[in-house]
Scaffold this active site. Structure first.
Site, PDB file in Angstrom:
ATOM      1  N   CYS A 334      35.800  41.822  37.959  1.00 46.26           N
ATOM      2  CA  CYS A 334      34.761  41.126  38.733  1.00 46.26           C
ATOM      3  C   CYS A 334      33.383  41.791  38.701  1.00 46.26           C
ATOM      4  CB  CYS A 334      35.177  40.906  40.176  1.00 46.26           C
ATOM      5  SG  CYS A 334      36.864  41.248  40.574  1.00 46.26           S
ATOM      6  N   ARG A 363      45.349  50.368  36.971  1.00 49.18           N
ATOM      7  CA  ARG A 363      45.547  50.531  38.412  1.00 49.18           C
ATOM      8  C   ARG A 363      46.534  51.656  38.626  1.00 49.18           C
ATOM      9  NH1 ARG A 363      45.632  44.149  40.142  1.00 49.18           N
ATOM     10  NH2 ARG A 363      43.567  43.740  39.273  1.00 49.18           N
ATOM     11  N   GLN A 381      44.844  41.062  32.592  1.00 47.90           N
ATOM     12  CA  GLN A 381      44.832  39.771  33.278  1.00 47.90           C
ATOM     13  C   GLN A 381      44.193  38.710  32.403  1.00 47.90           C
ATOM     14  OE1 GLN A 381      42.673  40.549  36.948  1.00 47.90           O
ATOM     15  NE2 GLN A 381      44.591  40.454  38.072  1.00 47.90           N
ATOM     16  N   ASP A 383      41.873  36.806  33.096  1.00 51.23           N
ATOM     17  CA  ASP A 383      40.957  36.760  34.222  1.00 51.23           C
ATOM     18  C   ASP A 383      39.771  35.827  33.965  1.00 51.23           C
ATOM     19  OD1 ASP A 383      40.169  37.564  36.699  1.00 51.23           O
ATOM     20  OD2 ASP A 383      39.442  39.540  36.095  1.00 51.23           O
ATOM     21  N   HIS A 385      35.985  34.376  36.292  1.00 54.00           N
ATOM     22  CA  HIS A 385      35.204  34.257  37.528  1.00 54.00           C
ATOM     23  C   HIS A 385      34.311  33.043  37.416  1.00 54.00           C
ATOM     24  CE1 HIS A 385      36.551  38.446  37.623  1.00 54.00           C
ATOM     25  NE2 HIS A 385      36.680  38.188  38.901  1.00 54.00           N
ATOM     26  N   LYS A 464      43.281  33.900  49.321  1.00 55.29           N
ATOM     27  CA  LYS A 464      43.763  33.539  47.994  1.00 55.29           C
ATOM     28  C   LYS A 464      45.006  32.667  48.041  1.00 55.29           C
ATOM     29  CE  LYS A 464      46.125  37.973  47.636  1.00 55.29           C
ATOM     30  NZ  LYS A 464      46.683  38.948  46.729  1.00 55.29           N
ATOM     31  N   HIS A 510      37.660  33.851  41.867  1.00 59.91           N
ATOM     32  CA  HIS A 510      38.356  34.759  40.958  1.00 59.91           C
ATOM     33  C   HIS A 510      39.672  34.062  40.643  1.00 59.91           C
ATOM     34  CE1 HIS A 510      36.227  38.464  42.712  1.00 59.91           C
ATOM     35  NE2 HIS A 510      36.020  37.546  43.632  1.00 59.91           N
TER      36      HIS A 510
HETATM   37 ZN   LIG Z   1      37.877  39.153  40.270  1.00 57.70          ZN
END
Ligand SMILES: [Zn+2]
Ligand SMILES: [Zn+2]
Length: 628
Positions: A334, A363, A381, A383, A385, A464, A510
């Site tokens: 992000c 992580r 991910q 991912d 945005h 979420k 996200h």
């Molecule tokens: Zn994010």
């Protein structure tokens, strides 16, 4: 005094009445079968007094699948285990023995190490106790008395537990064995119809690696023999489907102690990874996402701005560099995407902007939490945005849900949705959270998605919608997530210019839909038990030349199929053809071609996974594969 029963009727009892008294007042049969009292979600020993006016539910041996009823049964079985071990191994010290999901354990300090084989003997001793029968009694005593008692018995772990225990001290006794315990326990051992010791492991006293290492004996217990048998059958099935085992068997990935929690992907595993990556790229392009690439490490200042420094630092790998400058490896994409958005003046005409990036993230998960591909430290991910105006939120959420349904449909997965709301460590005001939670809830309703509420489970920056799926061991894992956030863009000062020529705050969605490639592949391996559909299989076709003289013909067939776009390998004619067919079956290869004297491009012997056999020309085979 009186208590309220589950049917809302009231039961009059003498003052100070216990759960067992209540059961007796209802009926002798109930009293005999009673195992536990539940009041307002809390469980209580039958021997303890009830409170005036409280609602109670008496659990009996008939509640054999109720988690609380199983807990009290299994915890009682743990005490039987400790009694058995003490009798069989003089000089053993006992530590703790709680119930856990699917069973119980007890930690011991044995004078001499014991082995798996010894479990049988211990189990036999427990069964002997069960045959004799045991009654539990409860006693409350002072801290001093408890201390003296366990000191005299030579139980240093119990002494330490007495010293650090909060509140009143209670003991439970069965036969000649007394344990320090809060309870609750069964009245007697009659309801324990089946006990099985399931394994041995090392465990540090109080989970602390500087303290003595103890021996943990795992076991499980049930209210019926049939339930135990069904459980053992499930365990065996789970063992067969476990992605860690199949991953090894199919040569997909492995882990190395030099980087715990970070898979080393083998070529065949990477094929699956890349098939998913192709889907991601293709669908992202079709659905208006823009592929970007942002740095893997950033300085501390960036993480302070994003809020990660305050809220997520424990999960980040920090890199101290010269001049006291600290960097961190990104755990999420992000902040980089915020920088991208903020790099230019944005107009309402530019929105929505959907940035996608499947970067490697790290992580710092606790070593004990790591689990194959489903809990890793190196995570990728799918991912993205989505930067949008307030008005665009509903349409963007709907598009995310549509995308998600498309992806899950490809694999026949049916995850459960969880709607997670503001956590204790949230950023932003309650009014902002009311709005964001309202948007997500409305999206769930609009799209007819059933969900469970995860109160307090949201991200620190926004609520979420998470998708969860259960693995073969019954553990629940989160796959995709869709989160609505106004905190992070505000912290980065991100705005857009509206039709009114003024600056407005921008919202960010996200979202990761597979969740992570690692976990998703772990779940897929278990879902298919390693037998991937043709389009996902690492090796789609194997050509097996019967003898050395058939190798050229086999290679030519393989070449044609590769040119048609399939993943094909040719098996070395080193072993008998029967053995090689068997090994292709074990590798769960969807299509196997046996190439011998009678075979040619006009006539190929095809064996499909599942046993079906047919003869096809190469041209017809290519046409058939196209339909898969
Ligand atoms: Zn994010
Ligand atoms: Zn206990």
């Amino acid at each position: 005094m009186k208590v309220v029963l589950p049917d809302k009727s009231e039961l009059e009892l003498p003052d100070g009445a216990t759960g067992l008294d209540a059961a007796r007042a209802i009926g002798p049969k109930l009293a005999e079968q009673a195992v536990l009292v539940r009041t307002d979600g809390r469980v209580q020993d039958l021997r303890l007094p009830l409170e005036d006016g409280e609602p109670i539910q008496i659990l009996t041996t008939r509640d054999k699948d109720d988690p609380d009823a199983l807990f009290v049964l299994r915890h009682s079985a743990a005490h039987l285990l400790a009694e058995a071990v003490r009798r069989l191994y003089p000089g053993v010290k006992i530590a703790i023995g709680p119930p856990i999901e699917n069973g119980f354990y007890y930690d011991f300090d044995f004078p001499e190490p014991i082995r798996e084989e010894d479990l049988e003997k211990i189990e036999a001793e427990i069964n002997r106790e069960l045959k004799e029968g045991r009654e539990w009694s409860r006693q409350e005593i002072s801290r001093e008395e408890a201390r003296a008692r366990f000191e005299q018995e030579g139980e240093p772990y119990k002494v330490e537990l007495v010293d650090t225990a909060e509140g009143d001290i209670s003991l439970y006794t069965q036969g000649d064995f007394t344990d320090l315990c809060r309870g609750p326990h069964l009245q007697n051992s009659k309801p324990i119809k089946a006990v099985k010791l399931t394994g041995l492991a090392g465990a540090y006293w109080r989970g602390d690696s500087t303290k003595p290492q103890l021996t943990r004996i795992y076991g499980t217990a049930f209210y019926s023999k049939e339930d135990l048998d069904a459980y053992l059958e499930r365990l065996e099935e789970a063992r067969k489907r476990d992605h860690r085992r199949i991953g090894n068997q199919l040569d997909l990935f492995h882990f190395d102690e030099h980087s715990p929690g970070s898979p080393l992907w083998h070529p065949k595993g990477m094929v699956i990874f890349n098939v998913l990556e192709d889907i991601r790229r293709r669908e992202n392009a079709r659905r208006g996402y823009l592929e970007v690439k942002t740095p893997l490490i950033y300085d501390k200042a960036l993480w302070v701005t994003s809020g990660h420094w305050e809220k997520f630092r424990d999960n980040m790998f920090l890199i101290p560099l010269e001049h006291e400058q600290v960097y961190a490896i990104k755990p999420m994409n992000c902040p980089g995407h915020m920088l991208l958005f903020g790099s230019a003046l944005r107009s309402y005409r530019d929105l929505p902007i959907r940035y996608a990036e499947a970067a490697p993230l790290h992580r710092n998960e606790l070593a004990g939490a790591l689990h194959g591909l489903t809990r890793v430290r190196y995570v990728t991910q799918d991912d993205a945005h989505i930067f949008c105006t307030e008005e665009q939120i509903p349409a963007e959420l709907d598009a995310c849900i549509d995308y998600l349904r498309f992806l899950m449909g490809l694999f026949g997965l049916e995850p459960r949705a969880e709607f997670s709301t503001r956590p204790d460590n949230k950023l932003g005001s309650d009014a902002e959270w009311d709005f964001a939670e309202g948007e997500l809830e409305a999206a769930l309703e609009r799209n007819n998605i059933e969900y469970v509420l995860g109160a307090g489970e949201g991200s620190f920056y926004g609520p979420k919608i998470d998708l969860h799926i259960t693995d073969v061991l019954g553990r629940s894992w989160q796959l995709g997530t869709i989160q609505l956030d106004r905190q992070m863009p505000a912290r980065f000062g991100l705005t857009y210019v509206g039709p009114d020529n003024r600056e407005h705050p921008v919202f960010v969605i996200h979202r990761a839909l597979f969740g992570s490639f690692e976990r998703f592949i772990g779940i897929l391996i278990e879902h298919y038990a390693g037998a991937f559909p043709f389009w996902l299989a690492p090796v789609q076709v194997r050509v097996l030349p019967v003898g050395e003289q058939h190798r050229d013909g086999a290679e030519t067939v393989a070449l044609h199929l590769r040119e048609a776009g399939y993943r094909v390998d040719v098996g070395e004619p080193s072993e008998t053809i029967g053995k090689r067919i068997r090994s292709a079956e074990l590798e769960k290869i969807p299509v196997v071609i046996v190439y011998g004297d009678r075979e040619s491009e006009e006539s190929l012997a095809i064996r499909s996974r599942g046993g079906e056999q047919e003869t096809l020309s190469l041209v017809d085979l290519v046409a058939k594969l196209a339909t898969l």
